[in-house]
Design an enzyme around this catalytic site. Structure first.
Site, PDB file in Angstrom:
ATOM      1  N   GLU A  52       3.101  -4.451   4.251  1.00  0.00           N
ATOM      2  CA  GLU A  52       2.067  -4.615   2.837  1.00  0.00           C
ATOM      3  C   GLU A  52       2.806  -5.528   1.872  1.00  0.00           C
ATOM      4  OE1 GLU A  52      -0.757  -0.634   2.767  1.00  0.00           O
ATOM      5  OE2 GLU A  52       1.420  -0.560   1.851  1.00  0.00           O
TER       6      GLU A  52
HETATM    7  N1  IFG Z   1       0.147   2.721   3.590  1.00  0.00           N
HETATM    8  C1  IFG Z   1       1.520   2.415   2.979  1.00  0.00           C
HETATM    9  C2  IFG Z   1       2.381   3.644   2.503  1.00  0.00           C
HETATM   10  C3  IFG Z   1       1.504   4.778   1.870  1.00  0.00           C
HETATM   11  C4  IFG Z   1       0.221   5.027   2.944  1.00  0.00           C
HETATM   12  C5  IFG Z   1      -0.446   6.421   2.529  1.00  0.00           C
HETATM   13  C6  IFG Z   1       2.353   2.255   5.187  1.00  0.00           C
HETATM   14  C7  IFG Z   1       3.437   1.689   6.005  1.00  0.00           C
HETATM   15  C8  IFG Z   1      -0.773   3.936   3.155  1.00  0.00           C
HETATM   16  N2  IFG Z   1       2.283   1.745   4.060  1.00  0.00           N
HETATM   17  O1  IFG Z   1       1.633   3.365   5.549  1.00  0.00           O
HETATM   18  O2  IFG Z   1       3.205   3.180   1.443  1.00  0.00           O
HETATM   19  O3  IFG Z   1       1.049   4.379   0.586  1.00  0.00           O
HETATM   20  O4  IFG Z   1      -1.232   6.777   3.468  1.00  0.00           O
END
Ligand code: IFG
Length: 516
Positions: A331
């Protein structure tokens, strides 16, 4: 109709497990046997003619390194039985014998249970440890009581020859959004190691908090680990190096390897509040207690960033005996694409320079340097990317199957649902081998069940989200595909419920399962 004395006597002598038609909602409770173990053993052959009675003068025979695991077995069984269960070196009949054999199976074991003794053998200590976890499930739930129980202890007869399908069977705890104490982490290690999970990935830094002491960067925890940090400002705290060292040792005793993660170049707001030179304008961003993602990025290519990242990687590698260092990579929506590639091309080899295998979320697969890394998939749609196609190993954490912070359904408290809701059957209903297009089973290192902590506050929340779905992921990581069967898993899980109750694990009693 009055039952005659004979009829009453007859009913009372029915052997265990043979009951009249069950009046309850589900099928009769599953009688304990080598075939009811979670995760399912590779080969389990019950022998109903045999059974081993654990009695006050039972001894455990073991010597050398096997004596350590024998001691763990004794420690597990002494409180509830009240038996001495001494560990002695000399073989004798009627004993539980724990011994190492000379092969090269890293985690396999063999268990033979008969009237005149129990034989647990394995090539390595890890295999013996997993044989003990299996044995614990061959005694009634009361075996986990903390005080002596007035009852018989009979281990049903049979044979197990077992070994894992995948080498990496992981769980992840997010300490950044909400810090969990070393005691809570140790309790989670106790629970996951019962299901033969062998890695615990600790997400140690993110936008809302920094949770690991770095000597050369004291403000990371002084500021990023202070009270008031974390989601909703209630997740403050951090692990000192001593806490971390103690956790690593505690996990190792249970054959769990700690995989530390510092997420970069995104998810860095807490680091930038502590060290504003990590931003491109030198201005400290405001501390964040919300749950948005993707807004932060290290300033790529500056000396300040390189020095900072090198300090963190150096100290984290030095305090981590395990082979992996996770450097996140997910992200990075506020990092220019060219900068992201350049950063990973510099960072991944740096991790290797400090003697660790780099581990990263799937976005790192865009860079050729990731060919020597472990790539962790969390959004598995689409092409796995050229680097994975060229040979990188993968760990699978599909968010819509393994993210334990997803709600079970829209009515269950806690959790998120951006990847969808995940009931027990959905957590179980997939195959790591076939998940990624073009990635054959031999490049799948294993599976991992992440538990992100945006909505968690304490151990009860961890246990509610993790159980009973974690055993589903543990079985996908351990058991041969040939044993994969929802009805079998569902029945074995239902029979495990009383064990969690005995251990006061606050699991979710999913309506999909007939809980004993
Ligand atoms: N995605 C984000 C996490 C977390 C997650 C919560 C990944 C690799 C959503 N990144 O999953 O930091 O916020 O479900």
């Amino acid at each position: 109709m009055r039952l005659t004395r004979l009829a009453v006597a007859t009913v009372l002598t029915l052997p265990l497990g043979v009951t009249t038609a069950s009046a309850g909602p589900g099928p009769d409770p599953l009688p304990i046997s080598v075939t009811t173990v979670l995760p399912a053993p590779a080969l389990a052959l019950p022998d109903p003619r045999e059974a081993f009675p654990l009695v006050p003068d039972t001894v455990i025979v073991a010597s050398g390194p096997a004596a350590t695991v024998a001691g763990q077995l004794a420690t597990a069984f002494r409180p509830a039985t009240g038996f001495a269960l001494p560990v002695v070196p000399d073989a004798q009949p009627g004993a539980i014998t724990v011994r190492l054999t000379g092969g090269d199976s890293a985690e396999g074991y063999r268990l033979d249970i008969g009237d005149d003794g129990v034989e647990l053998s394995a090539d390595r200590a890890a295999g013996l440890f997993y044989g003990v976890q299996t044995l614990r499930q061959l005694l009634p739930p009361e075996i986990d009581a903390a005080t002596p129980q007035d009852r018989d202890w009979v281990i049903p007869g049979g044979h197990i020859v077992d070994a894992p399908r995948f080498a990496y069977r992981g769980a992840m705890l997010d300490l950044a959004r909400h810090f969990h104490t070393p005691d809570e982490i140790r309790r989670y290690i106790d629970q996951i190691s019962r299901f033969k999970v062998n890695h615990l990935h600790l997400h140690l830094a993110d936008d809302q908090g920094w949770r690991i002491q770095i000597d050369s960067r004291p403000r990371l925890t002084a500021v990023g680990g202070a009270p008031g940090t974390g989601v909703r400002g209630i997740g403050g705290g951090y692990l000192t190096k001593d806490d971390y060292r103690t956790l690593v040792a505690y996990a190792a005793d249970r054959h769990v390897t700690i995989v530390p993660e510092i997420d970069m170049p995104g998810h860095v707001n807490a680091a930038q509040v502590a060290y504003p030179e990590l931003t491109c304008d030198g201005v400290a961003p405001r501390p964040r207690t919300d749950i948005r993602v993707g807004y932060s990025s290290l300033c790529i290519g500056t000396d300040a960033t390189r020095r900072f990242v090198t300090d963190v990687v150096r100290e984290l590698a030095a305090m981590t005996p395990g082979p992996y260092l996770h450097i996140g990579g997910d992200e990075a929506h506020s990092t220019a694409h060219a900068d992201y590639l350049a950063f990973e091309e510099w960072l991944l080899p740096l991790v290797a320079e400090y003697g660790k295998i780099p581990f990263g979320w799937q976005e790192i697969a865009q860079t050729p340097a990731a060919r020597d890394a472990v790539v962790q998939y969390w959004n598995h749609e689409g092409d796995p990317g050229p680097t994975v196609a060229s040979g990188a190993q993968v760990v699978l954490s599909p968010a819509d199957k393994t993210y334990l912070d997803m709600q079970y359904d829209l009515l269950t408290p806690g959790g998120l649902h951006w990847a969808g809701t995940i009931e027990v059957d959905e957590a179980y209903d997939w195959d790591p081998a076939g998940l990624l297009h073009g990635v054959p089973e031999d490049r799948v290192l294993g599976v991992e069940a992440p538990l992100w902590s945006e909505t968690l506050t304490d151990l009860a929340d961890i246990e509610f989200q993790a159980f009973p779905r974690l055993p589903a992921i543990a079985e996908l990581g351990w058991s041969p595909r040939a044993t994969h069967d929802w009805e079998s898993f569902r029945a074995r899980l239902g029979a495990y419920g009383p064990r969690w109750k005995q251990q006061n694990v606050r699991f979710y009693e999913s309506p999909q399962i007939h809980w004993s």
